[in-house]
Design an enzyme around this catalytic site. Structure first.
Site, mmCIF file in Angstrom:
data_model
loop_
_atom_site.group_PDB
_atom_site.id
_atom_site.type_symbol
_atom_site.label_atom_id
_atom_site.label_comp_id
_atom_site.label_asym_id
_atom_site.label_seq_id
_atom_site.Cartn_x
_atom_site.Cartn_y
_atom_site.Cartn_z
ATOM 1 N N HIS A 157 7.668 25.845 -70.456
ATOM 2 C CA HIS A 157 8.734 26.831 -70.256
ATOM 3 C C HIS A 157 10.095 26.129 -70.231
ATOM 4 C CE1 HIS A 157 5.213 28.770 -68.073
ATOM 5 N NE2 HIS A 157 5.555 29.743 -68.898
ATOM 6 N N GLN A 208 5.131 28.025 -79.493
ATOM 7 C CA GLN A 208 4.103 27.954 -80.541
ATOM 8 C C GLN A 208 2.698 27.955 -79.924
ATOM 9 O OE1 GLN A 208 4.611 27.949 -83.956
ATOM 10 N NE2 GLN A 208 2.365 27.999 -84.090
ATOM 11 N N ASP A 217 1.404 30.000 -77.991
ATOM 12 C CA ASP A 217 0.821 31.336 -78.135
ATOM 13 C C ASP A 217 1.135 31.838 -79.538
ATOM 14 O OD1 ASP A 217 -0.125 31.971 -75.244
ATOM 15 O OD2 ASP A 217 1.855 31.080 -75.032
ATOM 16 N N LEU A 270 0.102 22.476 -72.006
ATOM 17 C CA LEU A 270 0.485 22.984 -70.687
ATOM 18 C C LEU A 270 0.289 24.490 -70.648
ATOM 19 C CD1 LEU A 270 1.612 20.159 -70.330
ATOM 20 C CD2 LEU A 270 3.668 21.155 -69.350
ATOM 21 N N ARG A 279 -2.330 28.644 -66.448
ATOM 22 C CA ARG A 279 -3.728 28.797 -66.026
ATOM 23 C C ARG A 279 -4.430 27.453 -65.805
ATOM 24 N NH1 ARG A 279 -3.072 33.268 -69.505
ATOM 25 N NH2 ARG A 279 -3.537 35.282 -68.538
HETATM 26 P P1 AMP Z 1 3.873 32.707 -70.265
HETATM 27 O O1 AMP Z 1 4.635 32.488 -68.987
HETATM 28 O O2 AMP Z 1 2.551 32.022 -70.295
HETATM 29 O O3 AMP Z 1 3.839 34.148 -70.695
HETATM 30 O O4 AMP Z 1 4.717 31.953 -71.376
HETATM 31 C C1 AMP Z 1 6.095 32.211 -71.572
HETATM 32 C C2 AMP Z 1 6.536 31.499 -72.813
HETATM 33 O O5 AMP Z 1 6.331 30.096 -72.667
HETATM 34 C C3 AMP Z 1 5.754 31.929 -74.062
HETATM 35 O O6 AMP Z 1 6.651 32.041 -75.149
HETATM 36 C C4 AMP Z 1 4.792 30.801 -74.231
HETATM 37 O O7 AMP Z 1 4.376 30.638 -75.573
HETATM 38 C C5 AMP Z 1 5.621 29.616 -73.782
HETATM 39 N N1 AMP Z 1 4.751 28.489 -73.425
HETATM 40 C C6 AMP Z 1 3.684 28.522 -72.582
HETATM 41 N N2 AMP Z 1 3.086 27.303 -72.549
HETATM 42 C C7 AMP Z 1 3.790 26.502 -73.396
HETATM 43 C C8 AMP Z 1 3.671 25.146 -73.795
HETATM 44 N N3 AMP Z 1 2.700 24.361 -73.342
HETATM 45 N N4 AMP Z 1 4.573 24.665 -74.692
HETATM 46 C C9 AMP Z 1 5.564 25.464 -75.168
HETATM 47 N N5 AMP Z 1 5.729 26.752 -74.811
HETATM 48 C C10 AMP Z 1 4.855 27.269 -73.943
#
Ligand code: AMP
Length: 287
Positions: free
Chosen positions: A42, A153, A155, A189, A192
């Site tokens: 993030h 990327q 997701d 990363l 979860r």
């Molecule tokens: P989330 O909080 O899991 O909904 O993720 C929020 C944003 O952070 C989404 O655009 C995800 O794709 C991105 N994100 C989550 N994990 C990673 C990671 N390891 N590397 C880059 N972006 C990430």
């Protein structure tokens, strides 16, 4: 360059006020939607937004509409204090943390569906998930009205669906993809990952290893998606703790399965380690 201290608001009206003020100062607006439990992945999205835009908004909202399992929603990690610190140090100007009732004051009746992209990969196993994602992202876009929005990327299917939604519904937002941030052993990363036991954490990098091995396989001139897939599933099968959900080679835009690797291909996998589901992907550029 940072212009202001980071502040936090929970209401849509306050976000609109702050964004209006930034617009009046001719500042470009960058937006990073998240579900919190923030980590270095993030952070890299927020930092990219900070580089590109004069006013950076991060939303933290665990969106009930996109959870296909109640237990996953209930145990989703919530770490607001740390999240707020991370947003500040990464350069966010505004953190939007609505309660559910702010975004869903009544039962939601209008939805965004991108069925052709949803039927593949995770969508096939998580009914309603991407409908929930696309719907909340469009709602957040309408609230923040950013110039650019940043997505990981990591997701890849979410990214493809948001891009398609923006294209098909003429949403005036530039979608910017940010590369996946990984641990030193390759594990992508993810919020979860906190759920993994010590043993599961040691096994978890098997997924990224299988993805990287698939790229090497292609580079050694293997063209059959089935052969590449079978060898990845065989390597994952060495761990009795791992329950693979899918391992696919697909078109990066349409997400339709590829039989013969010609050009660029997205290689994506999902697996279960105990009650934790992990996903990851790599993009093979075709060169
Ligand atoms: P989330 O909080 O899991 O909904 O993720 C929020 C944003 O952070 C989404 O655009 C995800 O794709 C991105 N994100 C989550 N994990 C990673 C990671 N390891 N590397 C880059 N972006 C990430």
């Amino acid at each position: 360059l940072k212009q202001t201290e980071t502040s936090v608001v929970a209401s849509i009206a306050h976000v609109r006020e702050r964004v209006k003020d930034a617009r009046q100062k001719a500042r470009s607006i960058g937006f990073v939607p998240t579900m919190g439990a923030l980590h270095a992945g993030h952070r890299s999205l927020i930092e990219k937004a900070r580089q590109d835009c004069r006013f950076v908004v991060v939303s933290i909202f665990v969106n009930p509409l996109q959870f296909d399992r109640k237990d996953d929603l209930e145990r989703y990690p919530r770490t607001f204090e740390e999240d707020f610190t991370l947003c500040g140090s990464a350069g966010a100007d505004l953190v939007f943390t609505p309660f559910s009732a702010e975004l869903y004051p009544a039962e939601q009746a209008a939805f965004v569906d991108v069925p052709t992209l949803t039927e593949h990969l995770c969508g096939a196993f998580r009914p309603g998930h991407f409908r929930g994602v696309a719907t909340v992202v469009l709602k957040l876009f309408q609230i923040v009205q950013p110039d650019r929005a940043y997505f990981g990327q990591k997701d890849a299917q979410q990214l493809a669906i948001i891009r398609r939604m923006v294209q098909d519904l003429n949403v005036p937002v530039d979608v910017v993809a940010v590369p996946t941030v990984r641990e030193s052993d390759g594990l992508a990363l993810s919020s979860r990952n906190k759920h993994l036991s010590t043993e599961q954490r040691q096994i978890a990098p098997a997924l990224s290893r299988a993805l990287f091995a698939a790229v090497e396989h292609i580079k050694r001139d293997e063209r059959s998606a089935r052969v590449i897939r079978d060898s990845a599933l065989e390597s994952l099968g060495r761990y009795p703790e791992i329950k693979p959900e899918y391992f696919e080679l697909v078109d990066p835009q349409t997400l339709a399965p590829v039989e013969q690797v010609g050009g660029a291909v997205l290689i994506a996998g999902a697996l279960w380690l105990g009650s934790t589901r992990l996903i990851d992907n790599v993009l093979y550029s075709g060169q």
